[in-house]
Design a protein around this motif. Structure first.
Motif, mmCIF file in Angstrom:
data_model
loop_
_atom_site.group_PDB
_atom_site.id
_atom_site.type_symbol
_atom_site.label_atom_id
_atom_site.label_comp_id
_atom_site.label_asym_id
_atom_site.label_seq_id
_atom_site.Cartn_x
_atom_site.Cartn_y
_atom_site.Cartn_z
ATOM 1 N N MET A 1 0.845 -1.197 0.000
ATOM 2 C CA MET A 1 0.000 0.000 0.000
ATOM 3 C C MET A 1 0.882 1.249 0.000
ATOM 4 S SD MET A 1 -2.941 1.098 2.763
ATOM 5 C CE MET A 1 -1.768 1.087 4.125
ATOM 6 N N PRO A 2 0.818 2.093 -1.047
ATOM 7 C CA PRO A 2 1.654 3.298 -1.099
ATOM 8 C C PRO A 2 1.301 4.259 0.024
ATOM 9 C CG PRO A 2 -0.041 3.341 -2.813
ATOM 10 C CD PRO A 2 -0.085 1.995 -2.211
ATOM 11 N N LYS A 3 2.346 4.840 0.591
ATOM 12 C CA LYS A 3 2.141 5.755 1.710
ATOM 13 C C LYS A 3 2.521 7.174 1.323
ATOM 14 C CE LYS A 3 2.630 2.355 5.399
ATOM 15 N NZ LYS A 3 3.264 2.032 6.688
ATOM 16 N N THR A 4 1.944 8.128 2.004
ATOM 17 C CA THR A 4 2.200 9.521 1.705
ATOM 18 C C THR A 4 3.475 9.992 2.384
ATOM 19 O OG1 THR A 4 1.158 11.685 1.606
ATOM 20 C CG2 THR A 4 0.912 10.465 3.652
ATOM 21 N N ASP A 5 3.942 11.129 1.954
ATOM 22 C CA ASP A 5 5.150 11.721 2.536
ATOM 23 C C ASP A 5 4.867 12.109 3.985
ATOM 24 O OD1 ASP A 5 7.313 13.340 3.254
ATOM 25 O OD2 ASP A 5 7.574 14.039 1.194
ATOM 26 N N LYS A 6 5.756 11.713 4.903
ATOM 27 C CA LYS A 6 5.559 12.023 6.324
ATOM 28 C C LYS A 6 5.505 13.524 6.558
ATOM 29 C CE LYS A 6 7.551 7.820 8.330
ATOM 30 N NZ LYS A 6 8.589 7.263 9.232
ATOM 31 N N SER A 7 6.246 14.258 5.736
ATOM 32 C CA SER A 7 6.257 15.714 5.924
ATOM 33 C C SER A 7 4.879 16.315 5.679
ATOM 34 C CB SER A 7 7.286 16.364 4.999
ATOM 35 O OG SER A 7 6.947 16.164 3.637
ATOM 36 N N THR A 8 4.084 15.655 4.806
ATOM 37 C CA THR A 8 2.724 16.135 4.542
ATOM 38 C C THR A 8 1.868 15.977 5.793
ATOM 39 O OG1 THR A 8 2.922 15.450 2.231
ATOM 40 C CG2 THR A 8 0.712 15.890 3.052
ATOM 41 N N ILE A 9 1.966 14.814 6.418
ATOM 42 C CA ILE A 9 1.211 14.565 7.649
ATOM 43 C C ILE A 9 1.630 15.546 8.733
ATOM 44 C CG2 ILE A 9 0.563 12.847 9.371
ATOM 45 C CD1 ILE A 9 -0.281 12.132 6.541
ATOM 46 N N GLN A 10 2.925 15.745 8.849
ATOM 47 C CA GLN A 10 3.443 16.668 9.857
ATOM 48 C C GLN A 10 2.948 18.087 9.616
ATOM 49 O OE1 GLN A 10 7.654 15.989 9.472
ATOM 50 N NE2 GLN A 10 7.599 14.070 10.658
ATOM 51 N N ILE A 12 0.126 18.963 8.088
ATOM 52 C CA ILE A 12 -1.302 19.018 8.414
ATOM 53 C C ILE A 12 -1.499 19.063 9.929
ATOM 54 C CG2 ILE A 12 -3.482 17.731 8.312
ATOM 55 C CD1 ILE A 12 -2.630 16.733 5.549
ATOM 56 N N MET A 13 -0.725 18.255 10.663
ATOM 57 C CA MET A 13 -0.827 18.254 12.126
ATOM 58 C C MET A 13 -0.417 19.605 12.700
ATOM 59 S SD MET A 13 0.695 14.446 12.904
ATOM 60 C CE MET A 13 0.775 14.757 14.681
ATOM 61 N N ALA A 14 0.661 20.167 12.159
ATOM 62 C CA ALA A 14 1.169 21.438 12.686
ATOM 63 C C ALA A 14 0.229 22.597 12.368
ATOM 64 C CB ALA A 14 2.555 21.712 12.110
ATOM 65 N N ARG A 15 -0.469 22.514 11.247
ATOM 66 C CA ARG A 15 -1.316 23.635 10.815
ATOM 67 C C ARG A 15 -2.812 23.304 10.938
ATOM 68 N NH1 ARG A 15 0.929 26.179 5.314
ATOM 69 N NH2 ARG A 15 -0.333 27.900 6.138
ATOM 70 N N LYS A 16 -3.117 22.373 11.818
ATOM 71 C CA LYS A 16 -4.506 21.911 11.939
ATOM 72 C C LYS A 16 -5.454 23.050 12.298
ATOM 73 C CE LYS A 16 -5.682 19.115 15.326
ATOM 74 N NZ LYS A 16 -5.856 17.885 16.152
ATOM 75 N N LYS A 17 -5.071 23.925 13.202
ATOM 76 C CA LYS A 17 -5.940 25.032 13.593
ATOM 77 C C LYS A 17 -6.184 25.973 12.413
ATOM 78 C CE LYS A 17 -4.967 25.122 18.560
ATOM 79 N NZ LYS A 17 -4.488 25.937 19.701
ATOM 80 N N HIS A 108 -5.367 23.530 -0.964
ATOM 81 C CA HIS A 108 -4.766 24.861 -0.899
ATOM 82 C C HIS A 108 -3.531 24.854 0.002
ATOM 83 C CE1 HIS A 108 -4.466 29.242 -0.662
ATOM 84 N NE2 HIS A 108 -4.368 29.113 0.656
ATOM 85 N N PHE A 109 -3.618 24.148 1.122
ATOM 86 C CA PHE A 109 -2.474 24.069 2.039
ATOM 87 C C PHE A 109 -1.352 23.226 1.440
ATOM 88 C CE2 PHE A 109 -5.395 25.869 5.019
ATOM 89 C CZ PHE A 109 -4.617 26.461 6.008
ATOM 90 N N LEU A 110 -1.702 22.198 0.673
ATOM 91 C CA LEU A 110 -0.678 21.394 0.006
ATOM 92 C C LEU A 110 0.061 22.220 -1.045
ATOM 93 C CD1 LEU A 110 -2.557 17.989 -0.513
ATOM 94 C CD2 LEU A 110 -0.658 18.440 1.049
ATOM 95 N N GLN A 111 -0.654 23.041 -1.781
ATOM 96 C CA GLN A 111 -0.026 23.906 -2.778
ATOM 97 C C GLN A 111 0.939 24.885 -2.124
ATOM 98 O OE1 GLN A 111 -3.462 25.597 -4.653
ATOM 99 N NE2 GLN A 111 -3.706 23.911 -6.122
ATOM 100 N N ASP A 112 0.550 25.354 -0.946
ATOM 101 C CA ASP A 112 1.414 26.285 -0.223
ATOM 102 C C ASP A 112 2.669 25.573 0.299
ATOM 103 O OD1 ASP A 112 1.946 28.905 1.061
ATOM 104 O OD2 ASP A 112 1.642 27.774 2.914
ATOM 105 N N ALA A 113 2.512 24.338 0.775
ATOM 106 C CA ALA A 113 3.632 23.598 1.368
ATOM 107 C C ALA A 113 4.605 23.073 0.314
ATOM 108 C CB ALA A 113 3.108 22.441 2.207
ATOM 109 N N LEU A 121 4.124 17.773 -5.062
ATOM 110 C CA LEU A 121 2.789 18.384 -4.957
ATOM 111 C C LEU A 121 1.763 17.554 -5.737
ATOM 112 C CD1 LEU A 121 0.828 20.662 -4.222
ATOM 113 C CD2 LEU A 121 1.634 21.898 -6.248
ATOM 114 N N ASN A 122 2.103 17.167 -6.954
ATOM 115 C CA ASN A 122 1.173 16.382 -7.771
ATOM 116 C C ASN A 122 0.828 15.058 -7.100
ATOM 117 O OD1 ASN A 122 1.029 18.311 -9.782
ATOM 118 N ND2 ASN A 122 2.710 17.431 -10.972
#
Length: 290
Positions: A1-10, A12-17, A108-113, A121-122
């Protein structure tokens, strides 16, 4: 099962608010929001709880299988939200937009990151798009099932309201039938009548078919089933409202109802009172018919 980049999860967690704030603003500005059906406070609490559950699920880096245990609470919440919005009066598209607005916000947040990493990004946009599309579809399906349940309950309630069992006198019940009789409706009539026979200890039941547009073999069979069930409970039935065209149809069909029939409800009432030892008499003050 392909997994996403850990930095993406981090991220989202950091910018959750920030994500929650942007998501709520997107919902408030959306044409699909119905603040006449749900207030901002309730929407904010609901969205915060869902985002918390969503973030907890993607921490496992699973963005493909929403049937996995980590998505159990997310799926449960979406089902609850869909059922709630069905009762509140939201449309299917308005309900699905709850998830799709989160998708737009996250992209939108992914495009910014990943603004300086187009390939990453793609990949991340594609993964999150598929995940949130799956959740959006799940929301739509849950809404549809909830709506079907609501419609079924309404149909059952209408059936009950359209087949009232009325206590005319001690020991005498009446069931005015209006419209077409089918198997489902006959079952409801039978259940209601039998319950009232027991509850009121009645010995006579009048089935008035004045409002039944036509009587064919199937309708006659339904009536016979009801009569037979009432007899098993110790009550006799009288069928009233036999119009000339219905009588002719039944004769042509060779239907033998084998039960007392009367042309009018008034005549059926006289018969019912007679069976329980009462007699209808004219009052001396009542004017004679011309």
């Amino acid at each position: 099962m392909p997994k996403t980049d850990k930095s993406t999860i981090q991220m989202i967690m950091a910018r959750k608010k920030e994500i929650l704030k942007a998501w709520l603003e997107a919902q408030y500005d959306s044409k699909s929001i119905r603040l006449d059906l749900i207030n901002k406070g309730e929407l904010a609490t609901q969205s915060e709880d869902f985002l918390d559950a969503f973030v907890d699920a993607i921490k496992t880096e699973n963005l493909t299988d929403i049937s996995a245990p980590e998505y159990k609470y997310v799926v449960q919440m979406l089902g609850d939200i869909s059922r709630s919005r069905t009762r509140q009066g939201f449309s299917p598209s308005e309900t699905a937009m709850y998830v799709f607005s989160l998708k737009d916000t996250l992209l939108h947040f992914l495009q910014d990151a990943f603004s300086d990493k187009p390939e990453e990004l793609n990949k991340e946009v594609l993964r999150f798009s598929k995940l949130l599309d799956s959740l959006g579809l799940l929301t739509f399906e849950a809404y549809t099932h909830s709506r079907e349940d609501v419609i079924q309950r309404q149909q059952e309630e209408i059936l009950e309201l359209s087949t009232p069992v009325i206590r005319i006198w001690k020991g005498v019940l009446s069931v005015p039938l209006i419209g077409t009789l089918d198997s489902a409706r006959t079952q409801t009539i039978m259940e209601s009548l039998l319950q009232q026979i027991v509850a009121t200890e009645s010995s006579v039941a009048i089935l008035d078919i004045s409002g039944v547009p036509a009587v064919d073999t199937l309708v006659a069979q339904h009536l016979l089933k009801t009569v037979s069930a009432a007899r098993l409970m110790g009550a006799e039935c009288i069928i009233s409202g036999i119009r000339p065209e219905i009588a002719q149809t039944m004769v042509n069909l060779g239907v033998d109802i084998n039960v007392k029939t009367k042309a009018t409800l008034g005549e059926a009432l006289k018969e019912a009172f007679s069976r329980i030892g009462l007699r209808v008499v004219r009052s001396e003050a009542a004017p004679e018919r011309s």
